[in-house]
Design an enzyme around this catalytic site. Sequence first.
Site, PDB file in Angstrom:
ATOM      1  N   ASP A 178      -6.884   1.213   1.143  1.00 21.60           N
ATOM      2  CA  ASP A 178      -6.552   1.555   2.735  1.00 21.60           C
ATOM      3  C   ASP A 178      -8.091   1.040   3.200  1.00 21.60           C
ATOM      4  OD1 ASP A 178      -8.558   3.208   1.749  1.00 21.60           O
ATOM      5  OD2 ASP A 178      -7.839   5.025   3.022  1.00 21.60           O
TER       6      ASP A 178
ATOM      7  N   LYS B 271       1.059  -1.338  -0.145  1.00 23.25           N
ATOM      8  CA  LYS B 271      -0.260  -0.013   0.010  1.00 23.25           C
ATOM      9  C   LYS B 271       0.963   1.135  -0.084  1.00 23.25           C
ATOM     10  CE  LYS B 271      -2.148   2.302   3.457  1.00 23.25           C
ATOM     11  NZ  LYS B 271      -2.803   2.393   4.654  1.00 23.25           N
TER      12      LYS B 271
END
Length: 227
Positions: free
Chosen positions: A145, A126
């Site tokens: 997220d 991420k």
Amino acid sequence: MGTPLETREEQAVEIVDRLEEAYPDSTISLRYSNRLELLIAVILSAQCTDERVNQETKALFETYDGPEAYANAPQEELAEALSSITYYNNKAKYIRTACERIVTEHDGEVPDTMDELTDLPGVGRKTANVVLQHGHDVVEGIVVDTHVQRLSRRLGLTEEEYPERIEEDLMPIVPEGYWQQFTHLCIDHGRATCSARNPDCNDCVLADICPSERGDGEIDLASGDSW
Ligand code: SF4
């Protein structure tokens, strides 16, 4: 309960279209002025609000002006500078060791590939995706997220639970040109309307196509629990 479009591809495109109209200025909310600051801000933002990170990084970025400065900073000093951020001790350690590696293995430059980035301490897929997208203009995937995770499940785009599996589901259905924007749109909608605990389905531009819509829907597909 809304009715999703026939295929997940159509559903994804419709969601992007509507959210783009609702949030035309959607973009990253972390503040930074170069790639290293971006990397540090993203590491700090794990399980912490962007607002809090921005408050702390203002002074941090004035004090430390490059990877050597972070690498040479004593652990206690850097941790103290980050003390209002969640997991500040670990994050200080990640930043110091990541910067050490940037100095010794990457000539002081933040690397520009997924493999090299995820090889740095404290950098998962991420974080690497955000740095590639906003630091290097390289879009290799979709940043998943907590907002993307929740909204994608609520809206019937995936049944997966873990970010990397959700990303694998999203990449074939979200048009590639929107991979970056998809994240920001979900974050804006998650903050403004589709919050974790109390989504405002009555005022949601996606209500008619959302299978989790609370009107007469019973299940929050994000958690699998009843509303
Ligand atoms: S606010 Fe309600 S209707 Fe809108 S996306 Fe979230 S759960 Fe669905």
